[in-house]
Design a protein around this motif. Sequence first.
Motif, short mmCIF file in Angstrom:
data_model
loop_
_atom_site.label_atom_id
_atom_site.label_comp_id
_atom_site.label_asym_id
_atom_site.label_seq_id
_atom_site.Cartn_x
_atom_site.Cartn_y
_atom_site.Cartn_z
N ARG A 72 0.83 -1.21 0.00
CA ARG A 72 0.00 0.00 0.00
C ARG A 72 0.87 1.26 0.00
O ARG A 72 0.56 2.24 -0.69
CB ARG A 72 -0.92 0.01 1.23
CG ARG A 72 -2.07 -0.93 1.11
CD ARG A 72 -2.95 -0.83 2.34
NE ARG A 72 -4.05 -1.76 2.26
CZ ARG A 72 -4.79 -2.11 3.28
NH1 ARG A 72 -4.57 -1.58 4.48
NH2 ARG A 72 -5.77 -2.97 3.14
N LEU A 73 1.93 1.23 0.79
CA LEU A 73 2.82 2.39 0.83
C LEU A 73 3.51 2.60 -0.51
O LEU A 73 3.65 3.74 -0.97
CB LEU A 73 3.86 2.23 1.94
CG LEU A 73 3.30 2.25 3.36
CD1 LEU A 73 4.38 1.93 4.37
CD2 LEU A 73 2.66 3.60 3.66
N LYS A 74 3.93 1.52 -1.16
CA LYS A 74 4.57 1.63 -2.46
C LYS A 74 3.60 2.20 -3.49
O LYS A 74 3.97 3.06 -4.30
CB LYS A 74 5.07 0.26 -2.90
CG LYS A 74 5.98 0.29 -4.08
CD LYS A 74 6.59 -1.07 -4.31
CE LYS A 74 7.63 -1.00 -5.40
NZ LYS A 74 8.36 -2.24 -5.58
N GLU A 75 2.34 1.75 -3.47
CA GLU A 75 1.33 2.28 -4.38
C GLU A 75 1.08 3.76 -4.12
O GLU A 75 0.95 4.55 -5.07
CB GLU A 75 0.03 1.50 -4.24
CG GLU A 75 0.09 0.09 -4.79
CD GLU A 75 -1.14 -0.73 -4.44
OE1 GLU A 75 -2.06 -0.22 -3.77
OE2 GLU A 75 -1.17 -1.90 -4.86
N ALA A 76 1.02 4.15 -2.85
CA ALA A 76 0.80 5.56 -2.52
C ALA A 76 1.98 6.41 -2.99
O ALA A 76 1.78 7.52 -3.52
CB ALA A 76 0.60 5.72 -1.01
N GLU A 77 3.19 5.92 -2.83
CA GLU A 77 4.37 6.65 -3.31
C GLU A 77 4.33 6.82 -4.83
O GLU A 77 4.66 7.88 -5.35
CB GLU A 77 5.65 5.92 -2.90
CG GLU A 77 5.94 6.00 -1.42
CD GLU A 77 7.11 5.10 -1.00
OE1 GLU A 77 7.80 4.53 -1.88
OE2 GLU A 77 7.32 4.96 0.21
N ALA A 78 3.90 5.76 -5.54
CA ALA A 78 3.82 5.83 -6.99
C ALA A 78 2.76 6.84 -7.43
O ALA A 78 2.98 7.62 -8.37
CB ALA A 78 3.50 4.44 -7.57
N ARG A 84 3.09 14.40 -9.16
CA ARG A 84 4.14 15.43 -9.16
C ARG A 84 4.99 15.39 -10.45
O ARG A 84 5.99 16.08 -10.54
CB ARG A 84 5.03 15.30 -7.94
CG ARG A 84 4.24 15.55 -6.65
CD ARG A 84 5.14 15.45 -5.43
NE ARG A 84 4.40 15.67 -4.21
CZ ARG A 84 4.25 16.86 -3.64
NH1 ARG A 84 4.78 17.94 -4.19
NH2 ARG A 84 3.57 16.99 -2.54
N GLY A 85 4.56 14.52 -11.37
CA GLY A 85 5.25 14.49 -12.66
C GLY A 85 6.52 13.64 -12.66
O GLY A 85 7.28 13.66 -13.62
N GLY A 86 6.72 12.87 -11.58
CA GLY A 86 7.94 12.07 -11.52
C GLY A 86 7.71 10.61 -11.82
O GLY A 86 8.59 9.79 -11.66
N GLY A 87 6.51 10.24 -12.23
CA GLY A 87 6.27 8.82 -12.42
C GLY A 87 5.71 8.55 -13.73
O GLY A 87 5.60 7.68 -14.40
#
Length: 87
Positions: A72-78, A84-87
Amino acid sequence: MPESRTRFNLKPRLEWLFANNLLPKDVEVPADCIREDANDAVHNAPLGKDDALDIQDFTVELLEALFTLPGRLKEAEARRAARRGGG
């Protein structure tokens, strides 16, 4: 590699896993509760319904902490990176 007693006995195995940071410290309590209850069931007497429900609760918490929360944390970071335009 842990010694034979550590590999084949759950209490020292858990201690070794936590000491070597192979399991996160925040699951140490539920892991030990599961171990103690299972040990009681094997060596002392059959577990009652309430004991079984406690083991279920601790097991759910342990599995969520180990597998669900990190995902869940990895999905939220993605999602955040994408916004923010970084993914």
